[in-house]
Every structure is written in C-alpha cells, then in structure tokens.
Design a protein around this motif. Structure first.
Motif, PDB file in Angstrom:
ATOM      1  N   ALA A 160       2.396   2.471  12.020  1.00  0.00           N
ATOM      2  CA  ALA A 160       3.252   1.312  11.774  1.00  0.00           C
ATOM      3  C   ALA A 160       3.777   1.384  10.344  1.00  0.00           C
ATOM      4  O   ALA A 160       3.042   1.728   9.425  1.00  0.00           O
ATOM      5  N   HIS A 161       5.054   1.067  10.181  1.00  0.00           N
ATOM      6  CA  HIS A 161       5.707   1.056   8.874  1.00  0.00           C
ATOM      7  C   HIS A 161       6.158  -0.364   8.560  1.00  0.00           C
ATOM      8  O   HIS A 161       6.536  -1.106   9.468  1.00  0.00           O
ATOM      9  N   THR A 212      -0.762   4.341   3.308  1.00  0.00           N
ATOM     10  CA  THR A 212       0.024   4.631   2.116  1.00  0.00           C
ATOM     11  C   THR A 212       0.812   3.371   1.821  1.00  0.00           C
ATOM     12  O   THR A 212       1.488   2.844   2.709  1.00  0.00           O
ATOM     13  N   HIS A 213       0.697   2.846   0.604  1.00  0.00           N
ATOM     14  CA  HIS A 213       1.470   1.659   0.240  1.00  0.00           C
ATOM     15  C   HIS A 213       2.030   1.832  -1.164  1.00  0.00           C
ATOM     16  O   HIS A 213       1.398   2.432  -2.028  1.00  0.00           O
ATOM     17  N   CYS A 214       3.260   1.323  -1.360  1.00  0.00           N
ATOM     18  CA  CYS A 214       4.003   1.596  -2.584  1.00  0.00           C
ATOM     19  C   CYS A 214       4.671   0.345  -3.125  1.00  0.00           C
ATOM     20  O   CYS A 214       5.078  -0.541  -2.369  1.00  0.00           O
ATOM     21  N   ASP A 215       4.864   0.321  -4.428  1.00  0.00           N
ATOM     22  CA  ASP A 215       5.654  -0.695  -5.101  1.00  0.00           C
ATOM     23  C   ASP A 215       7.107  -0.252  -5.044  1.00  0.00           C
ATOM     24  O   ASP A 215       7.421   0.900  -5.336  1.00  0.00           O
ATOM     25  N   ASN A 272      11.084  -1.971 -11.158  1.00  0.00           N
ATOM     26  CA  ASN A 272      10.442  -0.889 -11.919  1.00  0.00           C
ATOM     27  C   ASN A 272       9.243  -0.362 -11.135  1.00  0.00           C
ATOM     28  O   ASN A 272       8.099  -0.585 -11.521  1.00  0.00           O
ATOM     29  N   PRO A 273       9.497   0.337 -10.014  1.00  0.00           N
ATOM     30  CA  PRO A 273       8.369   0.810  -9.196  1.00  0.00           C
ATOM     31  C   PRO A 273       7.488   1.765  -9.985  1.00  0.00           C
ATOM     32  O   PRO A 273       7.977   2.582 -10.750  1.00  0.00           O
ATOM     33  N   ASP A 274       6.182   1.595  -9.833  1.00  0.00           N
ATOM     34  CA  ASP A 274       5.276   2.427 -10.617  1.00  0.00           C
ATOM     35  C   ASP A 274       4.604   3.525  -9.821  1.00  0.00           C
ATOM     36  O   ASP A 274       4.605   4.667 -10.207  1.00  0.00           O
ATOM     37  N   LYS A 275       4.056   3.229  -8.656  1.00  0.00           N
ATOM     38  CA  LYS A 275       3.335   4.288  -7.941  1.00  0.00           C
ATOM     39  C   LYS A 275       3.064   3.928  -6.504  1.00  0.00           C
ATOM     40  O   LYS A 275       3.257   2.801  -6.082  1.00  0.00           O
ATOM     41  N   GLY A 322       2.280  -3.053  -2.481  1.00  0.00           N
ATOM     42  CA  GLY A 322       2.397  -2.802  -1.056  1.00  0.00           C
ATOM     43  C   GLY A 322       3.701  -3.244  -0.459  1.00  0.00           C
ATOM     44  O   GLY A 322       3.750  -3.723   0.661  1.00  0.00           O
ATOM     45  N   GLU A 323       4.774  -3.107  -1.205  1.00  0.00           N
ATOM     46  CA  GLU A 323       6.052  -3.610  -0.730  1.00  0.00           C
ATOM     47  C   GLU A 323       6.692  -2.727   0.336  1.00  0.00           C
ATOM     48  O   GLU A 323       7.615  -3.132   1.004  1.00  0.00           O
TER      49      GLU A 323
END
Length: 183
Positions: free
Chosen positions: A52-53, A83-86, A90-93, A116-117
């Motif tokens: 799921a995405h 896997t979750h990302c900002d 200013n995304p960081d990691k 987790g955006e």
C-alpha cells in the motif's frame, strides 16, 4: 516502473486482480491519498506480497500517524516493511524499517507526521488455512492525530486496524479495499 512492469520483469511473479478504487474524499480533511493497493504472488515461496502506498497532499509538520495493512482472515505472517519520507518544503530524509506492529491479521507502523508524508507499507503472507485459497480481501488503513496525542495501543484484527490515542477527538482516518489474497 509500474506494478505491471515489475511483474513482467520478474520471473515467477504476476500481478493479481484488484478491487476498484473506492470513491469519495480521501480523508476528513481531504489531505491524504491512499493509492491503489497491489498484490504480488511469488511462486517460489507460494506467498503473497501486499503493498500500500500513501501521499499527503500538504506538508504536515506536527502530529502522529499510523499506517497498516490487514486481511479478512488470519494468515501465516512472513513479515512487514515500511518506507516513509518527508516531502515538505525542505524534505530531509526517508526511513526504512521493519514494522512496529505485526499480527497474523496484518501489520502497522507509527511515526511522526513530518516523517511520513509519503511512503509504502508492505507485508508478506502464506496461505494459513489448509482448505484452499480464499480469496479474502486486503485493506489499507491510515490514521492521523495531532501533535499533542500519544499512542497507548494498536490493534490489528480481521475487521480493522485501530489505535488507542491518549485523546481521540483529534483523529481522522482513511481506509481502502484492495485485492483478494489466499487466506
């Protein structure tokens, strides 16, 4: 690559039939998309890989989130990953982890909203019952609460993925049905 291109390029993998996307707004505040859910079947292990995405449509800088996948019947769980990302201004990691919560019915993971955006959660399962393949249906769940709350418990059942928040009035959630799995 699209899910079909991945299936075409991987020997022993095929893309299973899926349920149609459910209609309506994606959350009570309209800011979350749960994308089409995908099931892959691997012949070498006779197991299903469920994916799921999700994507937040705006930058969430505060809050607590939980995402999960569940199936309608208990399965033989082989594990889950996230896997979750900002994705903010200013995304960081990005973070890659094993899931926090695992049960024969599904998996779930919690994280801070700003980390987790967008992301992907997956789990692998084998058919549990000896009476033949289901199919039973898979579901994705996404829950969000404000920064001032904390999680006191998570439950994964064949009916739902729920969170016990320290203050539940500040929560919204979204769920989506996906394809059938061998249960």
């Amino acid at each position: 690559m699209t899910p079909q291109e991945i299936a075409d390029a991987t020997p022993g993998l095929f893309l299973a039939a899926t349920a149609p996307d459910d209609p309506g707004p994606t959350s009570t505040n309209g800011s979350l998309e749960l994308h089409h859910l995908t099931r892959y079947y691997y012949t070498d292990c006779s197991c299903d890989h469920l994916v799921a995405h999700w994507t937040q449509l705006n930058d969430l800088e505060s809050g607590k989130d939980l995402v999960g996948i569940r199936v309608e019947e208990s399965t033989q769980m082989l594990g889950g990953r996230i896997t979750h990302c900002d994705t903010g201004a200013n995304p960081d990691k990005c973070y890659v982890d094993d899931v926090d919560y695992e049960d024969p019915n599904g998996v779930a993971h919690d994280f801070s909203s700003e980390n987790g955006e967008r992301g992907t959660i997956s789990m692998s399962v084998k058919q549990y019952a000896s009476d033949g393949p289901g199919p039973c249906q898979m579901f994705a769940h996404y829950r969000h609460a404000w920064e001032s709350v904390s999680i006191s418990g998570v439950s994964i059942t064949t009916d739902n993925v729920t969170v016990n928040w320290s203050f539940s009035d500040n929560e919204w959630h979204r769920s989506k049905a996906g394809p059938g799995v061998a249960c």
